[in-house]
Design a protein around this motif. Sequence first.
Motif, mmCIF file in Angstrom:
data_model
loop_
_atom_site.group_PDB
_atom_site.id
_atom_site.type_symbol
_atom_site.label_atom_id
_atom_site.label_comp_id
_atom_site.label_asym_id
_atom_site.label_seq_id
_atom_site.Cartn_x
_atom_site.Cartn_y
_atom_site.Cartn_z
ATOM 1 N N SER B 68 0.814 -1.218 0.000
ATOM 2 C CA SER B 68 0.000 0.000 0.000
ATOM 3 C C SER B 68 0.845 1.264 0.000
ATOM 4 C CB SER B 68 -0.937 -0.002 1.211
ATOM 5 O OG SER B 68 -1.801 -1.120 1.172
ATOM 6 N N GLN B 69 2.145 1.087 0.034
ATOM 7 C CA GLN B 69 3.104 2.198 -0.043
ATOM 8 C C GLN B 69 2.865 3.222 1.064
ATOM 9 O OE1 GLN B 69 3.852 1.797 -4.860
ATOM 10 N NE2 GLN B 69 3.870 3.804 -3.950
ATOM 11 N N TYR B 70 2.929 2.739 2.288
ATOM 12 C CA TYR B 70 2.928 3.687 3.397
ATOM 13 C C TYR B 70 3.804 3.168 4.534
ATOM 14 C CZ TYR B 70 -0.460 0.923 6.148
ATOM 15 O OH TYR B 70 -1.096 -0.054 6.872
ATOM 16 N N ILE B 71 4.236 4.109 5.351
ATOM 17 C CA ILE B 71 4.925 3.772 6.588
ATOM 18 C C ILE B 71 4.146 4.392 7.736
ATOM 19 C CG2 ILE B 71 7.190 3.575 5.491
ATOM 20 C CD1 ILE B 71 7.913 6.303 6.667
ATOM 21 N N SER B 72 4.299 3.817 8.893
ATOM 22 C CA SER B 72 3.564 4.312 10.050
ATOM 23 C C SER B 72 4.495 4.423 11.244
ATOM 24 C CB SER B 72 2.396 3.375 10.371
ATOM 25 O OG SER B 72 2.872 2.098 10.736
ATOM 26 N N LEU B 73 4.096 5.277 12.166
ATOM 27 C CA LEU B 73 4.811 5.449 13.430
ATOM 28 C C LEU B 73 3.784 5.425 14.540
ATOM 29 C CD1 LEU B 73 7.477 6.137 14.949
ATOM 30 C CD2 LEU B 73 6.801 8.540 14.734
ATOM 31 N N LEU B 74 4.025 4.566 15.519
ATOM 32 C CA LEU B 74 3.146 4.451 16.680
ATOM 33 C C LEU B 74 3.930 4.868 17.912
ATOM 34 C CD1 LEU B 74 0.288 3.188 17.586
ATOM 35 C CD2 LEU B 74 1.668 1.230 18.287
ATOM 36 N N ILE B 75 3.346 5.757 18.683
ATOM 37 C CA ILE B 75 3.958 6.180 19.946
ATOM 38 C C ILE B 75 3.018 5.766 21.074
ATOM 39 C CG2 ILE B 75 4.895 8.103 21.288
ATOM 40 C CD1 ILE B 75 5.117 9.695 18.688
ATOM 41 N N ARG B 76 3.533 4.920 21.941
ATOM 42 C CA ARG B 76 2.727 4.473 23.089
ATOM 43 C C ARG B 76 3.092 5.269 24.324
ATOM 44 N NH1 ARG B 76 4.418 0.051 20.528
ATOM 45 N NH2 ARG B 76 6.249 -0.073 21.894
ATOM 46 N N ASP B 77 2.139 5.353 25.254
ATOM 47 C CA ASP B 77 2.379 6.013 26.537
ATOM 48 C C ASP B 77 3.068 7.370 26.320
ATOM 49 O OD1 ASP B 77 4.420 5.310 29.487
ATOM 50 O OD2 ASP B 77 2.530 6.408 29.289
ATOM 51 N N SER B 78 2.454 8.209 25.554
ATOM 52 C CA SER B 78 3.082 9.455 25.129
ATOM 53 C C SER B 78 3.464 10.336 26.323
ATOM 54 C CB SER B 78 2.158 10.207 24.169
ATOM 55 O OG SER B 78 0.892 10.396 24.741
ATOM 56 N N LYS B 79 4.603 11.010 26.142
ATOM 57 C CA LYS B 79 5.158 11.905 27.161
ATOM 58 C C LYS B 79 5.098 13.348 26.645
ATOM 59 C CE LYS B 79 6.759 8.155 29.235
ATOM 60 N NZ LYS B 79 6.003 7.574 30.389
ATOM 61 N N LEU B 80 5.171 14.266 27.589
ATOM 62 C CA LEU B 80 5.182 15.682 27.196
ATOM 63 C C LEU B 80 6.359 15.966 26.259
ATOM 64 C CD1 LEU B 80 4.342 17.425 30.595
ATOM 65 C CD2 LEU B 80 2.798 16.982 28.671
ATOM 66 N N SER B 81 7.460 15.270 26.503
ATOM 67 C CA SER B 81 8.667 15.492 25.701
ATOM 68 C C SER B 81 8.534 14.958 24.271
ATOM 69 C CB SER B 81 9.869 14.828 26.375
ATOM 70 O OG SER B 81 9.622 13.444 26.553
ATOM 71 N N ASP B 82 7.464 14.242 23.980
ATOM 72 C CA ASP B 82 7.241 13.770 22.617
ATOM 73 C C ASP B 82 6.672 14.863 21.712
ATOM 74 O OD1 ASP B 82 6.035 10.524 23.787
ATOM 75 O OD2 ASP B 82 8.076 11.197 23.314
ATOM 76 N N SER B 83 6.282 15.981 22.297
ATOM 77 C CA SER B 83 5.753 17.088 21.496
ATOM 78 C C SER B 83 6.815 17.567 20.518
ATOM 79 C CB SER B 83 5.327 18.245 22.402
ATOM 80 O OG SER B 83 4.263 17.868 23.230
ATOM 81 N N ALA B 84 6.496 17.514 19.248
ATOM 82 C CA ALA B 84 7.455 17.859 18.189
ATOM 83 C C ALA B 84 6.746 17.691 16.857
ATOM 84 C CB ALA B 84 8.676 16.954 18.242
ATOM 85 N N THR B 85 7.473 17.956 15.794
ATOM 86 C CA THR B 85 6.985 17.635 14.456
ATOM 87 C C THR B 85 7.699 16.379 13.976
ATOM 88 O OG1 THR B 85 6.488 19.930 13.911
ATOM 89 C CG2 THR B 85 6.823 18.429 12.067
ATOM 90 N N TYR B 86 6.927 15.448 13.435
ATOM 91 C CA TYR B 86 7.481 14.177 12.982
ATOM 92 C C TYR B 86 7.444 14.141 11.453
ATOM 93 C CZ TYR B 86 7.450 12.830 17.809
ATOM 94 O OH TYR B 86 7.713 12.788 19.163
ATOM 95 N N LEU B 87 8.611 13.950 10.898
ATOM 96 C CA LEU B 87 8.770 13.944 9.446
ATOM 97 C C LEU B 87 9.071 12.538 8.961
ATOM 98 C CD1 LEU B 87 11.295 16.918 9.396
ATOM 99 C CD2 LEU B 87 8.967 17.083 8.573
ATOM 100 N N CYS B 88 8.367 12.102 7.960
ATOM 101 C CA CYS B 88 8.768 10.847 7.331
ATOM 102 C C CYS B 88 9.670 11.168 6.145
ATOM 103 C CB CYS B 88 7.570 10.014 6.904
ATOM 104 S SG CYS B 88 6.536 10.761 5.642
ATOM 105 N N ALA B 89 10.565 10.258 5.839
ATOM 106 C CA ALA B 89 11.508 10.449 4.742
ATOM 107 C C ALA B 89 11.642 9.137 3.987
ATOM 108 C CB ALA B 89 12.862 10.913 5.261
ATOM 109 N N VAL B 90 11.677 9.259 2.673
ATOM 110 C CA VAL B 90 11.673 8.088 1.800
ATOM 111 C C VAL B 90 12.768 8.270 0.769
ATOM 112 C CG1 VAL B 90 10.308 6.857 0.092
ATOM 113 C CG2 VAL B 90 9.208 7.749 2.141
ATOM 114 N N SER B 91 13.412 7.179 0.412
ATOM 115 C CA SER B 91 14.535 7.312 -0.501
ATOM 116 C C SER B 91 14.682 6.142 -1.450
ATOM 117 C CB SER B 91 15.827 7.438 0.301
ATOM 118 O OG SER B 91 16.937 7.393 -0.556
ATOM 119 N N PRO B 92 14.551 6.405 -2.780
ATOM 120 C CA PRO B 92 15.165 5.475 -3.710
ATOM 121 C C PRO B 92 16.668 5.752 -3.735
ATOM 122 C CG PRO B 92 13.879 7.143 -4.890
ATOM 123 C CD PRO B 92 13.763 7.454 -3.447
ATOM 124 N N GLU B 93 17.092 6.993 -3.712
ATOM 125 C CA GLU B 93 18.510 7.376 -3.590
ATOM 126 C C GLU B 93 18.676 8.599 -2.695
ATOM 127 O OE1 GLU B 93 21.135 5.788 -7.285
ATOM 128 O OE2 GLU B 93 20.567 7.906 -7.255
#
Lengths: 114, 107
Positions: B68-93
């Motif tokens: 399906s051409q996707y990646i996922s990120l799961l964060i459990r038991d989230s902490k205040l310090s997890d506040s941020a921007t999360y970027l996915c990155a993909v590379s053929p090269e």
Amino acid sequence: DAEITQSPRHKITETGRQVTLACHQTWNHNNMFWYRQDLGHGLRLIHYSYGVQDTNKGEVSDGYSVSRSNTEDLPLTLESAASSQTSVYFCASSRDRGMNTEAFFGQGTRLTVV
Amino acid sequence: RKEVEQDPGPFNVPEGATVAFNCTYSNSASQSFFWYRQDCRKEPKLLMSVYSSGNEDGRFTAQLNRASQYISLLIRDSKLSDSATYLCAVSPEKLTFGTGTRLTIIP
């Protein structure tokens, strides 16, 4: 420790001036990249290099140039700065091309064109 | 269509909750997949690589779905310090980034 450094960290310049942003890495990585980051657009690739004397255009290369005369440095030049080039610029390097292309970023240069 | 797409959020999640992000990519030749974390006005930093078999690092789990051409990120038991921007990155090269998903953990 190996690192990647950008200079200057902040710069204000006038429209039409030529500006060069420096990027220096001590990991001996072959691959180096320049990105710009703008709200709503994320990180967009400007130019990249896979080794000395190699340079390639990214998706937003117009108005920018790079040169790679050694492994450590990839300076980014704005030929004639425009207000649309006000942005945060990040340099990055990575060891490999295909798999394991994990990239390490410099701290960024905040450029304002007035 | 963008090469890499993410829901920009923002995601506002109470502390201790589980949160998941998805990222879709268009180039089926992509070989390398990553999640980066970016704090306000700082450079992106690698959070974790994403392998075909999936991988876990503490509270963080990354998955790849090539069909399906996707990646996922799961964060459990989230902490205040997890506040941020999360970027996915993909590379053929060369790495192509999504626009990022802004996450705020609420006390």
